[in-house]
Write an enzyme that holds these catalytic residues in place. Structure first.
Site, mmCIF file in Angstrom:
data_model
loop_
_atom_site.group_PDB
_atom_site.id
_atom_site.type_symbol
_atom_site.label_atom_id
_atom_site.label_comp_id
_atom_site.label_asym_id
_atom_site.label_seq_id
_atom_site.Cartn_x
_atom_site.Cartn_y
_atom_site.Cartn_z
ATOM 1 N N CYS A 94 0.834 -1.209 0.000
ATOM 2 C CA CYS A 94 0.000 0.000 0.000
ATOM 3 C C CYS A 94 0.872 1.265 0.000
ATOM 4 O O CYS A 94 1.455 1.590 -1.021
ATOM 5 C CB CYS A 94 -0.980 -0.027 1.175
ATOM 6 S SG CYS A 94 -2.317 1.169 0.993
ATOM 7 N N HIS A 187 -3.243 -5.283 1.581
ATOM 8 C CA HIS A 187 -2.558 -5.488 2.862
ATOM 9 C C HIS A 187 -2.458 -6.967 3.234
ATOM 10 O O HIS A 187 -3.254 -7.450 4.033
ATOM 11 C CB HIS A 187 -3.295 -4.727 3.976
ATOM 12 C CG HIS A 187 -3.163 -3.251 3.853
ATOM 13 N ND1 HIS A 187 -2.023 -2.576 4.238
ATOM 14 C CD2 HIS A 187 -4.003 -2.313 3.369
ATOM 15 C CE1 HIS A 187 -2.171 -1.289 3.990
ATOM 16 N NE2 HIS A 187 -3.369 -1.103 3.464
ATOM 17 N N GLU A 189 -0.518 -8.326 5.198
ATOM 18 C CA GLU A 189 -0.203 -8.462 6.623
ATOM 19 C C GLU A 189 -1.456 -8.468 7.497
ATOM 20 O O GLU A 189 -1.388 -8.819 8.667
ATOM 21 C CB GLU A 189 0.773 -7.356 7.061
ATOM 22 C CG GLU A 189 0.178 -5.966 7.218
ATOM 23 C CD GLU A 189 -0.018 -5.185 5.908
ATOM 24 O OE1 GLU A 189 0.123 -5.781 4.819
ATOM 25 O OE2 GLU A 189 -0.333 -3.982 5.986
#
Lengths: 206, 310
Positions: A94, A187, A189
């Site tokens: 991002c 994302h 993560e």
């Protein structure tokens, strides 16, 4: 004996690779947690000396304006470029993808220009336009059906000829690769799907 | 790109998978603000100063808390033109405040595309018993809390971020420290508690059992936990971080000081490098005068903003 085997099971081995996470601002801890799940040691990077001995560096999600200013203020622009030049692997998610791109359109910020594509910031709008979507069948083998979380996300524009588009959502590139350098507009993560982090680690393990 | 997974209309936390995705997106934005500084601003010019300093978001409001405290009267949601002006000026997320329980001020901010709503005790409450059902909105909310029970009640209502209340507009960090220690200390105690004691604990703190169980198993809140209220100096920000806050809000502390641009930058610097005293020291140089502070003893109970909220 029992105690050490428990430690080996729970934590990355002392000789496992080290991946840095740029520690200026954003969801740094989420990336460190993802690395730990893959048995790789993580390290927060806030100064050029923190890059020593790293195999890879992750530029996390956060606010690209904040991160861009931090890179300049903490003298990290040149050291990160040299780290990449020397073969260090990179992953930008991002805001991190914006940092790795050649240039950012729509509220321009200075970028590192380490992967050959441009980004359009806040390309989908404000937070009410944030969304979740799976990668589509045009994605490269192994990259389809990955759930992606897009938060005030940028868009990848005009990837260069050396840039491989690994995954797409509705036909648009969301994950790209140039040699050992990866960038995604979502994302990874924030989900349990560790394919992107895994690919980063494999890029320097081979 | 398809956005239909995000639901339509304003009911973003609908049933089933879609609801879970909506909450994921809300907490996701809160995650992106971690390790950052969110600054109160009252016009576009201040918003620009905040953005240039490295703030990760701005909070648009009509008057900073110290002026609300001084002027008295009813404090409401800001004028929409002012918020729109700020949205046009900066590229970082824009937050804005609504009165506690004011569902319709929240709908207005949601319709404007504000990135985050603060259901805030700094404004005059619109409802003295009930908070907004925040799960019913697509826009994420942050709420203040003085202790763990209050934090978990707000999360149960759908808050995607918790901040300490501190004592807004006081320039005094003591209340933020008290609230941080309270929330984090209670979490530690619950984590160490045998499981059979969780139900009575949930009952006593007025929090849902499921969330108490989450804290027992994870040792943290299910949403980011930030600090706010009384932060006026770079070491104030570092103190909150060292007590476990994942980011900080600075209200009156920046724009009520002698040199707002320098102080804004210094607070950002100290917040990033809070673990390195040399860097916090560097952030303390050349700042001019900090805002005036207020001793808690001089504030009557009914003048304390932190007491608002239930």
């Amino acid at each position: 004996m029992t105690e050490s085997s428990v430690l080996l099971h729970d934590f990355p081995a002392p000789d496992s690779p080290i991946v840095g996470v740029l520690g200026i601002q954003g969801d740094i801890e989420k990336h460190l947690a993802a690395l730990e799940r893959l048995s790789v040691r993580g390290r927060r990077v806030l100064a050029p000396k923190d890059l020593e001995g790293l195999h890879g560096l992750i530029l996390p999600g956060g606010e690209s304006t904040t991160v861009s200013k931090g890179l300049v203020r903490f003298d990290l622009v040149k050291p990160i470029a040299e780290f990449a030049e020397a073969g260090g692997a990179l992953l930008g998610t991002c805001a991190g993808a914006i940092m790795l791109s050649r240039a950012a359109r729509n509220h321009p910020v200075p970028t590192l220009g380490l992967i050959d594509f441009e980004t359009e910031r806040n390309a989908y709008g404000t937070q009410r336009d944030s969304f979740v979507a799976p990668t589509d069948r045009e994605s490269k083998p192994g990259w389809a059906d990955m759930e992606c979380i897009f938060i005030r996300a940028p868009r990848i524009l005009s990837p260069g000829t050396d840039v491989e588009v690994l995954a797409r959502v509705d036909g648009e590139p969301v994950l790209v690769r140039q040699d050992r350098r990866f960038a995604c507009t979502f994302h990874p993560e924030l989900t349990d799907d560790l394919r992107v982090h895994q690919a980063l680690i494999e890029s320097f393990s081979r | 790109m398809s956005k239909d997974t995000n639901g339509s209309g304003s009911n973003g936390n609908g049933a089933g998978r879609r609801g879970a995705e909506a909450f994921e997106l809300k907490v996701g934005l809160a995650e992106m603000m971690k390790n950052g500084v969110i600054m109160d601003v009252t016009d576009a010019e201040q918003a620009k100063i905040a953005e240039d300093s490295g703030a990760c978001a701005v909070m648009a409001l009509e008057r900073v808390p110290s002026d609300i405290r001084r002027d008295g009267g009813v404090a409401r949601m800001s004028a929409v033109e002012m918020i729109e002006q700020i949205q046009k000026t900066v590229s970082i997320p824009v937050m804005a405040k609504v009165r506690i329980g004011h569902m319709q001020e929240a709908r207005v901010l949601e319709a404007m595309g504000v990135d985050f709503i603060d259901e805030s005790e700094v404004l005059t409450p619109a409802d003295d018993e009930h908070h907004i059902l925040k799960s019913d909105y697509r826009v994420p909310f942050v709420c203040g809390a003085r202790n763990l029970g209050e934090a978990l009640r707000r999360i149960a209502e759908g808050a995607a971020m918790i901040r300490t209340k501190g004592e807004a507009g006081s320039g005094n960090i003591v209340e933020a420290v008290r609230h941080l220690r309270s929330v984090i200390g209670e979490m530690r105690a619950i984590q160490a508690m045998p499981a059979e004691e969780l139900m009575a604990t949930a009952k006593n703190m007025g929090a849902p059992y499921e969330l108490v169980l989450y804290v027992h198993e994870n040792g943290k809140l299910p949403v980011p936990n930030f600090a706010a209220g009384g932060i006026a100096t770079p070491p104030d920000a570092a103190l909150c971080r060292s007590l476990g806050a994942e980011a900080v809000f600075v209200g009156s502390g920046i724009f009520k000081s002698e040199d707002p641009a320098a102080r804004a930058r210094a607070v950002v610097h100290a917040n990033t490098h809070w673990q390195d005293p040399e860097e916090v020291l560097n952030a303390c140089r050349g700042l001019g005068k900090a805002m005036e502070g207020i001793e808690m003893e001089t504030l009557a109970e009914n003048e304390r903003l932190a007491n608002r909220g239930w």
